[in-house]
Write a protein that holds these residues in place. Structure first.
Motif, PDB file in Angstrom:
ATOM      1  N   GLN A  58       0.812  -1.213   0.000  1.00 56.89           N
ATOM      2  CA  GLN A  58       0.000   0.000   0.000  1.00 56.89           C
ATOM      3  C   GLN A  58       0.851   1.271   0.000  1.00 56.89           C
ATOM      4  O   GLN A  58       0.335   2.364  -0.201  1.00 56.89           O
ATOM      5  CB  GLN A  58      -0.933   0.022   1.215  1.00 56.89           C
ATOM      6  CG  GLN A  58      -1.847  -1.185   1.303  1.00 56.89           C
ATOM      7  CD  GLN A  58      -2.554  -1.456  -0.010  1.00 56.89           C
ATOM      8  OE1 GLN A  58      -3.314  -0.643  -0.494  1.00 56.89           O
ATOM      9  NE2 GLN A  58      -2.281  -2.606  -0.606  1.00 56.89           N
TER      10      GLN A  58
ATOM     11  N   SER B  11     -12.245  -5.386   2.912  1.00 54.19           N
ATOM     12  CA  SER B  11     -12.277  -6.376   1.830  1.00 54.19           C
ATOM     13  C   SER B  11     -12.459  -7.788   2.355  1.00 54.19           C
ATOM     14  O   SER B  11     -13.073  -8.630   1.703  1.00 54.19           O
ATOM     15  CB  SER B  11     -11.009  -6.292   0.978  1.00 54.19           C
ATOM     16  OG  SER B  11      -9.888  -6.694   1.715  1.00 54.19           O
TER      17      SER B  11
ATOM     18  N   SER C 161      -8.648  -0.938   4.846  1.00 58.77           N
ATOM     19  CA  SER C 161      -8.877  -1.524   3.520  1.00 58.77           C
ATOM     20  C   SER C 161      -8.908  -3.056   3.596  1.00 58.77           C
ATOM     21  O   SER C 161      -9.785  -3.695   3.012  1.00 58.77           O
ATOM     22  CB  SER C 161      -7.776  -1.044   2.575  1.00 58.77           C
ATOM     23  OG  SER C 161      -7.922  -1.613   1.318  1.00 58.77           O
TER      24      SER C 161
END
Length: 172
Positions: free
Chosen positions: A33, A169, A165
């Motif tokens: 990331q 997910s 994130s």
């Protein structure tokens, strides 16, 4: 040498956060990331509760490096060693240590890590890092330490974003 304290807030239950922080896929994911990330992340499970992740970063991709960016090489090999102990002290969820090693740069970051229940919210988890930062560069080590410390909250925010994130997910 400078001492620091850092809090990272994870938007999920302690059980989900613990599963995430000990998941090899997340340990790789958080490196990916970063805008400065290059190539693959290597992960090694050294022993029970010890995770070593290694990645290569291109530090000049970070706008936030400030006036000391020219001291860094084009690429940095970074190693993060996270150790979790089997029986944390009550009332902790988990505890251990966190260490960052950077090849070819005389920077040492070592911290104790505690995963705690937040006081009022069971759907959030807090990680508290308390440690020391040392830069062994003659004449400017202290200045570089102050510069790094001023940007540590950015690293905590990046960890929070990667975790949010990941958790979102994995919930789908």
């Amino acid at each position: 040498m400078r001492e620091f304290q850092l809090e990272i807030q994870y938007p999920s239950s302690p059980e989900q956060v613990w599963a995430m922080l000990t998941n090899p896929d997340f340990l790789k994911f958080r490196f990916r990331q970063m805008p400065a990330f290059l190539g693959e992340v290597q992960l090694e499970k050294a022993d029970s509760g010890i995770y070593i992740s290694r990645a290569t970063l291109k530090p000049h991709a970070w706008q936030e490096l400030g006036r000391y960016a020219h001291l860094l090489p084009e690429e940095l090999a970074i190693e993060i060693v996270e150790t979790w102990v089997d029986n944390p002290a009550v009332p902790l969820i988990a505890e251990g240590s966190f260490q960052v090693n950077i090849a070819s740069i005389p920077v040492t970051i070592k911290a104790d890590s505690q995963l705690k229940y937040p006081e009022n919210n069971r759907q959030e988890t807090v990680r508290h890092l308390s440690g020391k930062l040392e830069v062994k560069l003659p004449f400017i080590g202290g200045k570089v330490e102050r510069e790094i410390l001023s940007r540590m909250q950015l690293l905590a925010s990046a960890e929070e974003d990667a975790a949010a994130s990941w958790l979102q997910s994995s919930a789908q």
